[in-house]
Design a protein around this motif. Sequence first.
Motif, short mmCIF file in Angstrom:
data_model
loop_
_atom_site.label_atom_id
_atom_site.label_comp_id
_atom_site.label_asym_id
_atom_site.label_seq_id
_atom_site.Cartn_x
_atom_site.Cartn_y
_atom_site.Cartn_z
N LYS A 123 40.77 71.02 32.21
CA LYS A 123 40.74 69.56 32.41
C LYS A 123 41.48 68.86 31.28
O LYS A 123 42.26 67.93 31.51
CB LYS A 123 39.29 69.06 32.49
N ALA A 157 45.26 69.44 31.60
CA ALA A 157 45.82 68.62 32.68
C ALA A 157 45.91 67.16 32.26
O ALA A 157 46.93 66.49 32.52
CB ALA A 157 44.98 68.76 33.95
N MET A 158 44.88 66.65 31.58
CA MET A 158 44.92 65.27 31.12
C MET A 158 46.01 65.09 30.06
O MET A 158 46.71 64.08 30.05
CB MET A 158 43.56 64.85 30.59
N LEU A 199 47.62 64.05 33.87
CA LEU A 199 46.70 63.86 35.00
C LEU A 199 45.76 62.72 34.67
O LEU A 199 45.16 62.70 33.59
CB LEU A 199 45.92 65.14 35.28
N SER A 200 45.61 61.78 35.58
CA SER A 200 44.83 60.57 35.28
C SER A 200 43.32 60.76 35.40
O SER A 200 42.56 60.03 34.77
CB SER A 200 45.27 59.43 36.21
N ASP A 201 42.87 61.72 36.19
CA ASP A 201 41.43 61.87 36.44
C ASP A 201 41.01 63.33 36.27
O ASP A 201 41.39 64.18 37.07
CB ASP A 201 41.11 61.38 37.84
N LEU A 220 39.66 65.66 39.09
CA LEU A 220 40.53 66.35 40.04
C LEU A 220 40.66 67.84 39.74
O LEU A 220 41.06 68.62 40.59
CB LEU A 220 41.93 65.71 40.03
N VAL A 221 40.30 68.22 38.52
CA VAL A 221 40.38 69.63 38.12
C VAL A 221 39.09 70.34 38.50
O VAL A 221 38.01 69.99 38.02
CB VAL A 221 40.65 69.77 36.61
N TYR A 245 48.37 71.13 39.97
CA TYR A 245 48.16 69.74 39.58
C TYR A 245 49.51 69.09 39.32
O TYR A 245 50.35 69.65 38.62
CB TYR A 245 47.27 69.65 38.34
N THR A 296 51.19 67.10 37.39
CA THR A 296 51.27 66.50 36.07
C THR A 296 52.75 66.34 35.70
O THR A 296 53.63 66.68 36.49
CB THR A 296 50.53 67.37 35.04
#
Length: 150
Positions: A47, A50-51, A55-57, A60-61, A72, A74
Amino acid sequence: MPIDKEFVSTSVPETISFAKKLAGCLRPGDVVALNGGLGSGKTTFVKGLAMGLGLSDAHLVKSPTFVLMHVYATQIPLYHFDLYRIESSKELSAIGFEEFIFDPAAITCIEWAEKAKGILPRSTYHVCFAVVGKNRRQISLSIQGVGIWD
């Protein structure tokens, strides 16, 4: 020269923050191998990666235990594998695993990466997780190269 870094996380936000820092060092084509027992923080770490890659949220992971892989969208595409249910390297070949881990345009993150031993690139980032208390996780990072934490 290998670089080793150890960190003790006392919360989910600390684990995510540590992973975001690593994400800032990753480049297309990199592979991140995650090893550790159930509940040790591997998916939480993804997570954060990804962020850190845009990745905004974080919700989602999800762990891809039953589907084997998530992608994802990204800034650099992130492939997220979970090999927990894989029994042999033949199964990895059957799903085209090597095509993903050698994709020069994406970053690949692999939970239970020890099941892909012998297939991973030499330059793989190895991240190991150990539960050292109720809310404490020891995270150990080992890579080949120099300068990522400068």
